[in-house]
Design a protein around this motif. Structure first.
Motif, PDB file in Angstrom:
ATOM      1  N   GLY A 173      13.795  53.072  36.998  1.00  0.00           N
ATOM      2  CA  GLY A 173      14.903  53.981  37.243  1.00  0.00           C
ATOM      3  C   GLY A 173      16.283  53.369  37.202  1.00  0.00           C
ATOM      4  N   ASP A 174      16.410  52.049  37.175  1.00  0.00           N
ATOM      5  CA  ASP A 174      17.728  51.426  37.174  1.00  0.00           C
ATOM      6  C   ASP A 174      18.413  51.466  35.811  1.00  0.00           C
ATOM      7  N   VAL A 175      17.638  51.480  34.751  1.00  0.00           N
ATOM      8  CA  VAL A 175      18.192  51.507  33.403  1.00  0.00           C
ATOM      9  C   VAL A 175      18.139  52.932  32.897  1.00  0.00           C
ATOM     10  N   LYS A 176      19.316  53.552  32.720  1.00  0.00           N
ATOM     11  CA  LYS A 176      19.416  54.933  32.235  1.00  0.00           C
ATOM     12  C   LYS A 176      20.834  55.166  31.763  1.00  0.00           C
ATOM     13  N   GLY A 177      21.061  56.246  31.056  1.00  0.00           N
ATOM     14  CA  GLY A 177      22.401  56.537  30.583  1.00  0.00           C
ATOM     15  C   GLY A 177      22.426  57.683  29.605  1.00  0.00           C
ATOM     16  N   ASP A 178      23.591  57.864  28.985  1.00  0.00           N
ATOM     17  CA  ASP A 178      23.751  58.945  28.014  1.00  0.00           C
ATOM     18  C   ASP A 178      23.180  58.569  26.659  1.00  0.00           C
ATOM     19  N   LEU A 205       1.049  39.877  22.516  1.00  0.00           N
ATOM     20  CA  LEU A 205       2.502  39.805  22.705  1.00  0.00           C
ATOM     21  C   LEU A 205       3.119  41.201  22.680  1.00  0.00           C
ATOM     22  N   MET A 206       2.753  42.016  21.700  1.00  0.00           N
ATOM     23  CA  MET A 206       3.330  43.355  21.592  1.00  0.00           C
ATOM     24  C   MET A 206       2.921  44.223  22.775  1.00  0.00           C
ATOM     25  N   THR A 207       1.686  44.117  23.211  1.00  0.00           N
ATOM     26  CA  THR A 207       1.236  44.872  24.382  1.00  0.00           C
ATOM     27  C   THR A 207       2.053  44.477  25.605  1.00  0.00           C
ATOM     28  N   SER A 208       2.302  43.197  25.766  1.00  0.00           N
ATOM     29  CA  SER A 208       3.102  42.711  26.889  1.00  0.00           C
ATOM     30  C   SER A 208       4.539  43.232  26.814  1.00  0.00           C
ATOM     31  N   VAL A 209       5.130  43.200  25.647  1.00  0.00           N
ATOM     32  CA  VAL A 209       6.500  43.707  25.474  1.00  0.00           C
ATOM     33  C   VAL A 209       6.566  45.188  25.812  1.00  0.00           C
ATOM     34  N   LEU A 210       5.643  45.978  25.288  1.00  0.00           N
ATOM     35  CA  LEU A 210       5.647  47.416  25.561  1.00  0.00           C
ATOM     36  C   LEU A 210       5.419  47.705  27.040  1.00  0.00           C
ATOM     37  N   ARG A 211       4.550  46.951  27.669  1.00  0.00           N
ATOM     38  CA  ARG A 211       4.291  47.131  29.110  1.00  0.00           C
ATOM     39  C   ARG A 211       5.554  46.802  29.921  1.00  0.00           C
ATOM     40  N   ASN A 212       6.243  45.728  29.546  1.00  0.00           N
ATOM     41  CA  ASN A 212       7.477  45.353  30.249  1.00  0.00           C
ATOM     42  C   ASN A 212       8.566  46.410  30.069  1.00  0.00           C
ATOM     43  N   LEU A 213       8.696  46.941  28.867  1.00  0.00           N
ATOM     44  CA  LEU A 213       9.683  48.008  28.655  1.00  0.00           C
ATOM     45  C   LEU A 213       9.355  49.231  29.505  1.00  0.00           C
ATOM     46  N   GLN A 214       8.093  49.578  29.585  1.00  0.00           N
ATOM     47  CA  GLN A 214       7.691  50.719  30.402  1.00  0.00           C
ATOM     48  C   GLN A 214       8.040  50.480  31.866  1.00  0.00           C
ATOM     49  N   GLU A 215       7.827  49.273  32.355  1.00  0.00           N
ATOM     50  CA  GLU A 215       8.156  48.949  33.739  1.00  0.00           C
ATOM     51  C   GLU A 215       9.660  49.015  33.986  1.00  0.00           C
ATOM     52  N   VAL A 216      10.446  48.510  33.048  1.00  0.00           N
ATOM     53  CA  VAL A 216      11.912  48.535  33.193  1.00  0.00           C
ATOM     54  C   VAL A 216      12.412  49.966  33.257  1.00  0.00           C
ATOM     55  N   CYS A 229      12.629  57.542  26.728  1.00  0.00           N
ATOM     56  CA  CYS A 229      12.967  58.927  26.365  1.00  0.00           C
ATOM     57  C   CYS A 229      13.460  59.776  27.533  1.00  0.00           C
ATOM     58  N   LYS A 230      12.906  59.598  28.699  1.00  0.00           N
ATOM     59  CA  LYS A 230      13.302  60.411  29.850  1.00  0.00           C
ATOM     60  C   LYS A 230      14.529  59.851  30.565  1.00  0.00           C
ATOM     61  N   LYS A 231      15.001  58.680  30.166  1.00  0.00           N
ATOM     62  CA  LYS A 231      16.117  58.026  30.848  1.00  0.00           C
ATOM     63  C   LYS A 231      17.439  58.128  30.090  1.00  0.00           C
ATOM     64  N   PHE A 232      17.387  58.568  28.827  1.00  0.00           N
ATOM     65  CA  PHE A 232      18.595  58.672  28.014  1.00  0.00           C
ATOM     66  C   PHE A 232      18.659  60.040  27.355  1.00  0.00           C
ATOM     67  N   ASN A 233      19.867  60.604  27.300  1.00  0.00           N
ATOM     68  CA  ASN A 233      20.056  61.899  26.655  1.00  0.00           C
ATOM     69  C   ASN A 233      19.944  61.795  25.141  1.00  0.00           C
ATOM     70  N   GLU A 234      20.342  60.661  24.604  1.00  0.00           N
ATOM     71  CA  GLU A 234      20.343  60.457  23.153  1.00  0.00           C
ATOM     72  C   GLU A 234      19.900  59.028  22.853  1.00  0.00           C
ATOM     73  N   ILE A 235      19.028  58.884  21.863  1.00  0.00           N
ATOM     74  CA  ILE A 235      18.602  57.562  21.418  1.00  0.00           C
ATOM     75  C   ILE A 235      18.907  57.461  19.933  1.00  0.00           C
ATOM     76  N   ILE A 236      19.688  56.456  19.579  1.00  0.00           N
ATOM     77  CA  ILE A 236      20.055  56.211  18.186  1.00  0.00           C
ATOM     78  C   ILE A 236      19.323  54.957  17.734  1.00  0.00           C
ATOM     79  N   ILE A 237      18.591  55.093  16.617  1.00  0.00           N
ATOM     80  CA  ILE A 237      17.874  53.938  16.087  1.00  0.00           C
ATOM     81  C   ILE A 237      18.421  53.575  14.716  1.00  0.00           C
ATOM     82  N   SER A 238      18.403  52.293  14.438  1.00  0.00           N
ATOM     83  CA  SER A 238      18.919  51.800  13.167  1.00  0.00           C
ATOM     84  C   SER A 238      17.969  50.736  12.653  1.00  0.00           C
ATOM     85  N   ASP A 239      17.557  50.884  11.400  1.00  0.00           N
ATOM     86  CA  ASP A 239      16.726  49.860  10.783  1.00  0.00           C
ATOM     87  C   ASP A 239      17.540  49.228   9.668  1.00  0.00           C
TER      88      ASP A 239
END
Length: 91
Positions: free
Chosen positions: A55-60, A40-51, A78-88
């Motif tokens: 090139g359609d999903v990008k931003g600041d 399941l996790m491999t599939s999720v990570l692969r799908n995120l990489q494809e998305v 990482c290459k599609k956004f200027n800043e990534i904010i994470i919250s746990d």
């Protein structure tokens, strides 16, 4: 593993009872042994990489809420956004 009898609404309880090694071994153990969770996790990570590579999903700014104690899910963005904010759930 996580003690499910604990009240996970309070940060202190989460800090005491959450076992990051168990979490990583359960969800991110990409060894030779097949498991549904790893599949399941491999599939999720692969799908995120494809998305993100399409090139359609990008931003600041990308905000990931409830990131878990990992950043794997964000590496393909990482290459599609200027800043990534994470919250746990903890400080």
């Amino acid at each position: 593993m996580i003690d499910t009898s604990a009240n996970f609404t309070e940060e202190e309880v989460y800090q005491v009872h959450f076992n990051f090694r168990d979490y990583l071994e359960t969800w991110y153990n990409f060894g030779r042994v097949f498991s549904i969770k790893n599949s399941l996790m491999t599939s999720v990570l692969r799908n995120l990489q494809e998305v993100f590579s399409a090139g359609d999903v990008k931003g600041d700014t990308l905000i990931d809420i409830g990131s878990t104690p990992t950043i794997y899910q964000l590496l393909s963005a990482c290459k599609k956004f200027n800043e990534i904010i994470i919250s746990d759930y903890t400080n």
